[in-house]
Structures are given as structure tokens and as C-alpha cells.
Enzyme design. Structure first.
Site, PDB file in Angstrom:
ATOM      1  N   CYS A   5      10.298  -6.304  13.380  1.00  0.00           N
ATOM      2  CA  CYS A   5       9.915  -5.266  14.910  1.00  0.00           C
ATOM      3  C   CYS A   5       8.153  -6.415  15.169  1.00  0.00           C
ATOM      4  CB  CYS A   5      10.324  -4.133  14.555  1.00  0.00           C
ATOM      5  SG  CYS A   5      11.826  -3.870  13.725  1.00  0.00           S
ATOM      6  N   GLU A  31       0.576  -1.106   0.199  1.00  0.00           N
ATOM      7  CA  GLU A  31       0.151  -0.213   0.153  1.00  0.00           C
ATOM      8  C   GLU A  31       0.916   1.297  -0.402  1.00  0.00           C
ATOM      9  OE1 GLU A  31      -2.674   0.462   3.794  1.00  0.00           O
ATOM     10  OE2 GLU A  31      -0.944   0.419   4.819  1.00  0.00           O
ATOM     11  N   CYS A  82       8.027  -7.879   4.916  1.00  0.00           N
ATOM     12  CA  CYS A  82       9.211  -7.195   5.631  1.00  0.00           C
ATOM     13  C   CYS A  82       9.749  -8.299   6.486  1.00  0.00           C
ATOM     14  CB  CYS A  82       8.987  -5.687   6.750  1.00  0.00           C
ATOM     15  SG  CYS A  82      10.557  -5.503   7.374  1.00  0.00           S
ATOM     16  N   CYS A 100       4.149   8.457   1.042  1.00  0.00           N
ATOM     17  CA  CYS A 100       3.918   7.275   1.682  1.00  0.00           C
ATOM     18  C   CYS A 100       3.922   6.010   1.021  1.00  0.00           C
ATOM     19  CB  CYS A 100       3.565   6.627   2.870  1.00  0.00           C
ATOM     20  SG  CYS A 100       3.918   5.931   4.438  1.00  0.00           S
ATOM     21  N   CYS A 144       0.761   4.232  11.011  1.00  0.00           N
ATOM     22  CA  CYS A 144       2.308   3.435  11.121  1.00  0.00           C
ATOM     23  C   CYS A 144       1.840   1.804  11.885  1.00  0.00           C
ATOM     24  CB  CYS A 144       3.555   3.978  12.514  1.00  0.00           C
ATOM     25  SG  CYS A 144       3.541   5.679  11.861  1.00  0.00           S
ATOM     26  N   CYS A 201       5.292  -3.669  15.252  1.00  0.00           N
ATOM     27  CA  CYS A 201       4.989  -3.380  14.068  1.00  0.00           C
ATOM     28  C   CYS A 201       4.084  -4.613  13.222  1.00  0.00           C
ATOM     29  CB  CYS A 201       6.119  -3.211  13.049  1.00  0.00           C
ATOM     30  SG  CYS A 201       5.779  -3.462  11.572  1.00  0.00           S
TER      31      CYS A 201
HETATM   32  N1  SAH Z   1      11.207  -0.554   7.884  1.00  0.00           N
HETATM   33  C1  SAH Z   1      11.754   1.158   7.774  1.00  0.00           C
HETATM   34  C2  SAH Z   1      10.386   1.492   7.481  1.00  0.00           C
HETATM   35  C3  SAH Z   1       9.506   1.421   8.351  1.00  0.00           C
HETATM   36  S1  SAH Z   1       8.075   2.298   8.779  1.00  0.00           S
HETATM   37  C4  SAH Z   1      12.172   1.251   8.792  1.00  0.00           C
HETATM   38  O1  SAH Z   1      12.180   0.525  10.250  1.00  0.00           O
HETATM   39  O2  SAH Z   1      12.308   2.915   9.366  1.00  0.00           O
HETATM   40  C5  SAH Z   1       8.511   3.629   9.084  1.00  0.00           C
HETATM   41  C6  SAH Z   1       8.606   3.807  10.733  1.00  0.00           C
HETATM   42  O3  SAH Z   1       7.355   3.429  11.391  1.00  0.00           O
HETATM   43  C7  SAH Z   1       9.946   3.248  11.688  1.00  0.00           C
HETATM   44  O4  SAH Z   1      10.167   4.190  11.810  1.00  0.00           O
HETATM   45  C8  SAH Z   1       8.986   2.045  11.993  1.00  0.00           C
HETATM   46  O5  SAH Z   1       9.610   1.571  13.458  1.00  0.00           O
HETATM   47  C9  SAH Z   1       7.797   2.779  12.093  1.00  0.00           C
HETATM   48  N2  SAH Z   1       7.203   1.903  12.436  1.00  0.00           N
HETATM   49  C10 SAH Z   1       6.355   1.202  12.774  1.00  0.00           C
HETATM   50  N3  SAH Z   1       4.438   0.032  13.340  1.00  0.00           N
HETATM   51  C11 SAH Z   1       4.340   1.087  14.403  1.00  0.00           C
HETATM   52  C12 SAH Z   1       3.621   1.276  15.114  1.00  0.00           C
HETATM   53  N4  SAH Z   1       2.344   0.023  15.370  1.00  0.00           N
HETATM   54  N5  SAH Z   1       3.066   2.468  15.750  1.00  0.00           N
HETATM   55  C13 SAH Z   1       4.081   3.307  15.281  1.00  0.00           C
HETATM   56  N6  SAH Z   1       5.173   3.468  14.582  1.00  0.00           N
HETATM   57  C14 SAH Z   1       5.776   2.331  13.961  1.00  0.00           C
END
Ligand code: SAH
Length: 390
Positions: free
Chosen positions: A134, A110, A130, A123, A361, A137
């Protein structure tokens, strides 16, 4: 090598996972070569590029400067459909729009388009799924499906630019100006395609979309060798580092890649990027209640960052379904900000666009879609962070 005009080129059978070749996969020399192989004059490549990048046009019927007999074939060979919109949702009073895309092999990704009074940002995703795992996420829970091709990345932006130009968003300019790689996937784990996509997005028209490199943000978990490689590219894109904890003990859990590259080494690589490019690095920090939001962690983060060319972007956690974690209460967040600022570190709290459409996010979308549909197949979580670093 002599190049002979080839009259008919049989299209190779589609291979699962490998999208058809597209103009945006190729640099301008390769585009000319591809057009010549189709038996057309090389300058047709520039005409096609002008339609795609300059006019945001992909319908051959609108390419009236190309001979009628060649239009369909050129467009068919070099502008194949890579993305099919499966679902579109709008929120935030029409200033945010999320699109769920199906790729040629059924993989889902998306992108989210966000309009502000002075700018339009998209975005985008760099991978389907992925592999970074993490735990907060949603994308991380489903694992990696596959890398996107250069053109699949670029085309998310070109579609979005077309949408913005049609005026689908309210209260913002009609020209898309910023791109953040904060959707699904780890951009630096798909390095060459992401780098080439950045080139296509920032090369001047008609070779590319002509965006400013400083208006492109690449967000990473901290893959140190790839960060170093990016430092050597001579690009001036903005780098965002998803830190989320200042200490290795907690970061090992929140960002598992930390088990390989520790906080100190990752920050050094970010520092080197900042010094080489002169661009401040954005340190991303999701505020997770009672997990990483303690005053002592704010102080430790402040000590780590003070004097560095960096600023902090706090992201209120978007709790994902079934997660044991929640966002920090506002007073805790404010105290965290206060301590960082007291240490001399510029700190902002991100606005949270797209929450009501699961476009913020870490939220789940494709998994739900599949559950509501046939209920078959592996659920794929798409869970980008669609907010922009200021
Ligand atoms: N893989 C890349 C891009 C991911 S998304 C990265 O990790 O940087 C971009 C940001 O959103 C990252 O900082 C990620 O840690 C954050 N993110 C992911 N899930 C989230 C959530 N549930 N709440 C807040 N931030 C989140």
C-alpha cells in the site's frame, strides 16, 4: 506409538528465519507431548503454561513448583527467548509505549501498548515487513521479510501484559484486555499462525491468556479467500477491513490487492463474516487530502455501507517520510463524517496515539534505527497503525 523418555535432546542448529520452538506454538496436547519427550511428567506442561500465560513469568528461578533440576531445561526448551527489546519509547503522557523487538534472526518488528482509563490495548505485528505494498504505508514500501511464528506473535502480547501488570502505563487498569493486529504485516497472509495465535490468546488460562475473542481485532487489506476461511473458523474476533476507497479505480492504487479482489467482492466477504459472527465489521478509511476525501466519495461509501453490519473508522493519514500525501484538513474530515452519518452509517474518527514516537499508523522506525546505527543492511520499515478501532 510408544513414547520413551528421551534423556537428552540435541537442539537443532538455528535456521535463519525459523524461530526455536516455543510453548506458545503448541496446543495443550502437543505441550504434554513435548514435555514427555524431554523425560518429564506431562503435567509439567500445565505448570509451565500456568507460569507463562497465567502468571506472566518466564524466569525459571521463579518456577518453584518445578523440581530445581528440571526448571532450566524445561524453560530452556519450551520458553526460549524469542523477542529482545532493542528500543522502548513512551509518549502521550506515559499512556503509550512502543517497543522495537529484534527476533532471533535479526528481523525487527514492533508493538505498541496503549492505556485508556477503562482498558489496555496492544497493537502487534504478524509479519516482519509486509508484501501488500500500500503506497501510503511505510511498511508496504520495504516489502516482506518473513512471517512471524505463532509464538512470536503471542509473545508480543504476553510481554505487554507483563508490562501492564508491572504498572508501566499511567492512568489505566493494570490488566491488558485488548489486542489489535494493526502493527506490521498482513495478518491474513500469515493465516494459520495468526489463527493459532488467536486461539492461544483467547483460550482460558492455563492453556492460553484468556482474553475475550471480541476484544481481539484482525485488520486486513481484504484477502477474500482468507476472509472466507476466517468466517468458517467459528471465532468471534472483530474483523477490520482496510477499504480506503469506495471505488475500484482509486482502491486499485491505494490497496493494490484490490486489483485481484474488487471492492464489491471484498465487502461481500466482510458482510458474510458479520452475519455469521454477529460482529459488526470495522471499515478502516485513511483520510488522504485530495485523494480519497471528496464529498462524492463519502456519499458513495455511505451508499455502499448503509444497511450493512459495519461501521466506519476514519484514520487521519500519518504522512510517512518522503510521501507525496498528507492528511485531510479537519473541515473536510468533518464533512466526510457528516455525509456518512446522514447515510445512516456509524462513523468514528480514530484518536491518534503514538505520533510523537513514530508509533502511529504508517510511520517508520526500524529503517531509521539502522540508518543511525551502522548504516549497513537493508532498511526495514516498521510502520504499524497503532490505533484501536472503537
Ligand atoms: N495489513 C493490515 C494491517 C495494517 S495496519 C491492514 O492493512 O489492514 C492497520 C491500518 O493502518 C490499515 O488500515 C492500514 O491501511 C492503516 N495505515 C497504514 N499506513 C497508514 C498511514 N500512513 N496513515 C494512516 N493509516 C495507515
Amino acid at each position: 506409538m510408544t513414547s520413551l523418555p528421551i534423556l537428552s535432546v540435541a537442539a537443532p542448529a538455528p535456521r535463519r528465519g525459523i524461530p526455536p520452538r516455543h510453548l506458545a506454538d503448541l496446543d495443550s496436547a502437543a505441550r504434554r507431548g513435548a514435555v514427555a519427550e524431554l523425560g518429564e511428567r506431562p503435567y509439567r506442561a500445565t505448570q509451565l503454561s500456568t507460569h507463562y500465560f497465567g502468571r506472566l513469568v518466564r524466569d525459571p528461578a521463579e518456577m518453584t513448583d518445578l523440581p530445581a533440576g528440571a526448571r532450566d531445561r524445561l524453560a530452556g526448551e519450551l520458553l526460549p527467548r524469542l523477542l529482545t527489546a532493542v528500543r522502548e519509547q513512551a509518549c502521550d503522557g506515559g499512556t503509550t509505549r512502543k517497543t522495537l523487538w529484534r527476533l532471533h534472526d535479526g528481523a525487527l518488528v514492533e508493538s505498541v501498548l496503549m492505556g485508556y482509563p477503562d482498558r489496555v490495548t496492544v497493537c502487534i505485528s504478524s509479519q516482519a515487513g509486509c508484501g501488500m505494498a500500500c503506497p501510503f504505508c511505510a511498511t508496504g514500501q520495504a516489502g516482506l521479510t518473513r512471517n512471524l511464528s505463532t509464538a512470536e506473535i503471542v509473545d508480543q502480547v504476553v510481554w505487554s501484559a507483563g508490562e501492564a501488570a508491572r504498572g508501566v502505563l499511567t492512568g489505566c487498569p493494570d490488566r491488558l484486555s485488548r489486542v489489535v493486529f494493526m502493527g506490521m504485516g498482513e495478518p491474513l497472509a500469515n493465516y494459520t499462525r495468526v489463527r493459532d495465535a488467536i486461539r492461544r490468546l483467547t483460550d482460558p488460562a492455563p492453556d492460553g491468556l484468556g482474553l475475550s475473542q471480541r476484544h481481539v481485532t484482525v485488520s486486513t487489506v481484504g484477502l477474500v479467500p482468507a476472509m472466507r476461511r476466517l468466517t468458517d473458523e467459528g471465532l468471534s474476533v472483530t474483523l477490520a477491513l482496510s477499504l480506503h476507497a469506495p471505488d475500484d479505480e482509486l482502491r486499485d492504487e491505494l490497496v493494490p490487492v484490490n486489483q485481484r479482489w474488487k471492492v464489491a467482492e471484498t465487502l461481500d466477504a466482510a458482510d458474510e463474516y458479520a452475519h455469521r459472527t454477529g460482529r459488526r465489521v470495522s471499515i478502516e478509511y485513511a483520510m488522504i487530502r485530495d485523494v480519497n476525501d471528496q464529498p462524492w466519495r463519502a456519499d458513495l461509501l455511505g451508499r455502499l455501507l448503509s444497511g450493512r453490519l459495519a461501521h466506519v473508522n476514519l484514520i487521519p493519514l500519518n504522512p510517512t517520510p518522503g510521501s507525496r500525501w498528507d492528511a485531510s484538513p479537519k473541515p473536510v474530515e468533518q464533512e466526510f463524517v457528516r455525509r456518512l452519518r446522514a447515510a445512516g452509517v456509524t462513523t468514528t474518527v480514530r484518536d491518534t496515539r503514538g505520533r510523537e514516537i513514530d508509533g502511529a499508523c504508517g510511520q517508520l522506525a526500524a529503517g531509521e534505527l539502522m540508518d543511525r546505527g551502522r548504516g549497513a543492511g537493508r532498511a526495514i520499515a516498521i510502520a504499524p497503525a497503532h490505533q484501536e478501532a472503537e
